[in-house]
Design a protein around this motif. Structure first.
Motif, PDB file in Angstrom:
ATOM      1  N   VAL A  88       0.776  -1.262   0.120  1.00 17.52           N
ATOM      2  CA  VAL A  88       0.029  -0.198   0.017  1.00 17.52           C
ATOM      3  C   VAL A  88       0.712   1.263   0.027  1.00 17.52           C
ATOM      4  N   LEU A  89       2.092   1.188   0.687  1.00 16.20           N
ATOM      5  CA  LEU A  89       3.094   2.447   0.730  1.00 16.20           C
ATOM      6  C   LEU A  89       3.417   2.430  -0.849  1.00 16.20           C
ATOM      7  N   ILE A  90       3.879   1.409  -1.458  1.00 16.09           N
ATOM      8  CA  ILE A  90       4.365   1.437  -2.750  1.00 16.09           C
ATOM      9  C   ILE A  90       3.590   1.971  -3.721  1.00 16.09           C
ATOM     10  N   PHE A  91       2.097   1.660  -3.624  1.00 13.64           N
ATOM     11  CA  PHE A  91       1.348   2.068  -4.559  1.00 13.64           C
ATOM     12  C   PHE A  91       0.803   3.489  -4.087  1.00 13.64           C
ATOM     13  N   GLY A  92       0.494   3.961  -3.023  1.00  8.41           N
ATOM     14  CA  GLY A  92      -0.281   4.911  -2.447  1.00  8.41           C
ATOM     15  C   GLY A  92       0.588   6.222  -2.548  1.00  8.41           C
ATOM     16  N   ILE A  93       1.976   6.276  -2.387  1.00  5.80           N
ATOM     17  CA  ILE A  93       2.720   7.449  -2.095  1.00  5.80           C
ATOM     18  C   ILE A  93       2.811   7.897  -3.546  1.00  5.80           C
ATOM     19  N   PRO A  94       3.377   7.505  -4.710  1.00  4.82           N
ATOM     20  CA  PRO A  94       3.127   8.151  -5.911  1.00  4.82           C
ATOM     21  C   PRO A  94       1.868   8.414  -6.382  1.00  4.82           C
ATOM     22  N   ALA A  97       0.735  11.648  -4.653  1.00  4.22           N
ATOM     23  CA  ALA A  97       1.832  12.503  -5.105  1.00  4.22           C
ATOM     24  C   ALA A  97       1.475  12.931  -6.700  1.00  4.22           C
ATOM     25  N   ARG A  98       1.097  11.894  -7.686  1.00  4.41           N
ATOM     26  CA  ARG A  98       0.558  12.333  -8.857  1.00  4.41           C
ATOM     27  C   ARG A  98      -0.683  13.098  -8.677  1.00  4.41           C
ATOM     28  N   LEU A  99      -1.606  12.691  -8.087  1.00  8.39           N
ATOM     29  CA  LEU A  99      -3.011  13.487  -8.058  1.00  8.39           C
ATOM     30  C   LEU A  99      -2.909  14.888  -7.376  1.00  8.39           C
ATOM     31  N   ALA A 100      -1.730  15.192  -6.568  1.00 10.62           N
ATOM     32  CA  ALA A 100      -1.397  16.336  -6.189  1.00 10.62           C
ATOM     33  C   ALA A 100      -0.565  17.310  -6.962  1.00 10.62           C
ATOM     34  N   ARG A 102       2.501  16.887  -7.891  1.00 12.21           N
ATOM     35  CA  ARG A 102       3.970  16.907  -7.536  1.00 12.21           C
ATOM     36  C   ARG A 102       4.727  15.800  -7.652  1.00 12.21           C
ATOM     37  N   LYS A 103       5.998  15.764  -7.622  1.00 15.26           N
ATOM     38  CA  LYS A 103       6.898  14.405  -7.587  1.00 15.26           C
ATOM     39  C   LYS A 103       7.106  14.106  -6.089  1.00 15.26           C
ATOM     40  N   VAL A 104       7.515  12.733  -6.023  1.00 12.39           N
ATOM     41  CA  VAL A 104       7.851  12.274  -4.748  1.00 12.39           C
ATOM     42  C   VAL A 104       9.156  12.700  -4.447  1.00 12.39           C
ATOM     43  N   SER A 105       9.314  13.078  -3.077  1.00 14.55           N
ATOM     44  CA  SER A 105      10.581  13.536  -2.834  1.00 14.55           C
ATOM     45  C   SER A 105      11.571  12.309  -2.316  1.00 14.55           C
ATOM     46  N   ARG A 106      12.812  12.597  -2.353  1.00 18.40           N
ATOM     47  CA  ARG A 106      13.841  11.763  -1.861  1.00 18.40           C
ATOM     48  C   ARG A 106      13.724  11.401  -0.521  1.00 18.40           C
ATOM     49  N   ALA A 107      13.134  12.163   0.397  1.00 18.61           N
ATOM     50  CA  ALA A 107      12.952  11.783   1.726  1.00 18.61           C
ATOM     51  C   ALA A 107      11.709  10.621   1.844  1.00 18.61           C
ATOM     52  N   GLU A 108      10.803  11.082   0.741  1.00 20.68           N
ATOM     53  CA  GLU A 108       9.697  10.005   1.070  1.00 20.68           C
ATOM     54  C   GLU A 108       9.911   8.808   0.474  1.00 20.68           C
ATOM     55  N   TRP A 109      10.871   8.786  -0.634  1.00 21.03           N
ATOM     56  CA  TRP A 109      11.185   7.384  -1.193  1.00 21.03           C
ATOM     57  C   TRP A 109      12.076   6.527  -0.069  1.00 21.03           C
ATOM     58  N   HIS A 110      13.084   7.411   0.498  1.00 21.09           N
ATOM     59  CA  HIS A 110      13.638   6.839   1.550  1.00 21.09           C
ATOM     60  C   HIS A 110      13.001   6.189   2.811  1.00 21.09           C
ATOM     61  N   GLY A 111      11.798   7.103   3.271  1.00 18.96           N
ATOM     62  CA  GLY A 111      11.002   6.605   4.257  1.00 18.96           C
ATOM     63  C   GLY A 111      10.317   5.528   3.934  1.00 18.96           C
TER      64      GLY A 111
END
Length: 301
Positions: A88-94, A97-100, A102-111
Motif C-alpha cells: 500500500v505504501l508502494i502504490f499509495g505514495i506515488p 503525489a501524482r494527484l497532487a 508533484r513529484k515524490v521527494s527523495r525523503a519520501e522514497w527513503h522513508g
C-alpha cells in the motif's frame, strides 16, 4: 525448489488486489481530508463528511479490500498474505503525489523504503503459530468494550493536540488498532456463524466487529487531515498487525512464531519503521501541512 501452486498464486493475486483497493480507499480519504476545513475530531464536520461522494467511494473500496482479503486467506496462508500489506505504501505514495501534481521527494522514497523493509520483517516475525482458537463470548465483550474505550480516548487526546503531525500519528495509530482488533473479532464472528445465522448475529463478536470497523474508518479519515498520505498510512499499517497479534496472544491462545528472538527483531523493526515514518512526514511538515493550513479549501466534488 518447488513451484507455487495455482491456489497460492490465486491467493497472492487476491492479496495484491486487496492492497490496490486499500490504496484507492486511502487516496480517496486523503483527497476528502483536504476538502474538510476543520479537524474531524469535532462534531461539526461529520454531516459534511457523510454527504460527500468521496466518503462513499472510499467505503466501496474498503469493502472491496475486505472481500479480496477474505478471498486471499482462503487460498494462501497468512504468512504469505500479511507481508503484502506493505504494497500500500508502494502504490499509495506515488499515486497521491501524482494527484497532487508533484513529484515524490527523495525523503519520501527513503522513508517508504525503511518503513516497507521494517514492516515486511515485522510481519514475518509476528505471525502467530497454528495453535489458538477464537474469542469466547466474555472475551469478545471485554475486547470490544476495551477497544472502543481506548479508541475514544485516543481520539479525544488527538483532538486536543495542536500539532497536525502528532494528531495524525495518534489517529492513524488508533485506526490501525481498530483494524487489528476487528481482524480478531471477525475471525470469531465467522466461527460463530458456523452454528447458524442466529448464533452468529447474536454473538458479541459480530457487534464488536461492526462498531470497531466503522470507528476505524472514521479515525483513518481524520488521520489524513494536515498530512500527506505516506506517514498516516505507514502508522496504520504498522499498528494493525501488532494489535491483531496482541489480541491473539492474550485472548486467543496464540504464540509468536519467532519467540523471544522474534520479539527483539520486532522491537528493532518498530524503531526502523518509526524512523521511516518520520522521513515520510518531512514533506508534510515542510510543504503539505503548511499548505493545508493556508490555502483555500478545494471546491467540493
Amino acid at each position: 525448489m518447488t513451484l507455487l501452486s495455482y491456489g497460492m498464486w490465486l491467493g497472492i493475486t487476491f492479496g495484491v488486489l486487496s492492497c490496490v483497493s486499500y490504496t484507492a480507499a486511502a487516496v480517496a480519504q486523503r483527497r476528502l481530508a483536504v476538502r474538510m476545513t476543520e479537524p474531524l475530531t469535532g462534531r461539526r464536520q461529520l454531516g459534511s463528511l457523510l454527504r460527500h461522494p468521496l466518503w462513499w467511494v472510499s467505503l466501496v473500496f474498503n469493502g472491496g479490500r475486505a472481500g479480496f482479503q477474505v478471498a486471499a486467506v482462503s487460498f494462501a496462508p497468512l504468512t504469505v498474505i500479511q507481508p503484502l500489506g506493505v504494497l500500500v505504501l508502494i502504490f499509495g505514495i506515488p499515486w497521491s503525489a501524482r494527484l497532487a501534481h508533484r513529484k515524490v521527494s527523495r525523503a519520501e522514497w527513503h522513508g517508504a523504503a525503511y518503513t516497507m523493509l521494517a514492516l515486511g520483517v515485522l510481519l514475518a516475525v509476528t505471525v502467530t503459530g497454528d495453535q489458538g482458537g477464537v474469542l469466547s463470548a466474555e472475551d469478545s465483550v471485554l475486547v470490544g468494550v476495551g477497544a472502543v474505550v481506548l479508541l475514544a480516548a485516543i481520539a479525544g487526546i488527538a483532538g486536543r493536540v495542536p500539532s497536525a503531525s502528532w494528531r495524525s500519528y495518534l489517529l492513524a495509530a488508533a485506526a490501525g488498532i481498530a483494524f487489528g482488533v476487528a481482524a480478531a473479532t471477525v475471525k470469531t464472528a465467522v466461527w460463530a456463524f458456523g452454528d447458524g445465522l442466529l448464533a452468529g448475529l447474536t454473538h458479541p463478536s459480530a457487534l464488536a466487529t461492526a462498531v470497531i470497523a466503522v470507528f476505524g474508518l472514521f479515525l483513518a479519515q481524520a488521520a489524513y487531515q494536515g498530512m500527506d498520505l505516506g506517514a498516516p498510512l505507514g502508522v496504520t499499517t504498522l499498528a494493525n498487525p501488532v494489535a491483531a497479534a496482541l489480541v491473539g496472544v492474550v485472548f486467543m491462545g496464540e504464540t509468536y512464531a519467532g519467540g523471544w528472538l522474534g520479539g527483539a527483531v520486532a522491537l528493532l523493526c518498530g524503531l526502523v519503521a518509526a524512523y521511516g515514518i518520520r522521513l515520510l512526514t518531512v514533506p508534510a511538515n515542510g510543504v503539505a501541512e503548511s499548505a493545508v493550513q493556508t490555502q483555500e479549501p478545494e471546491p467540493r466534488a
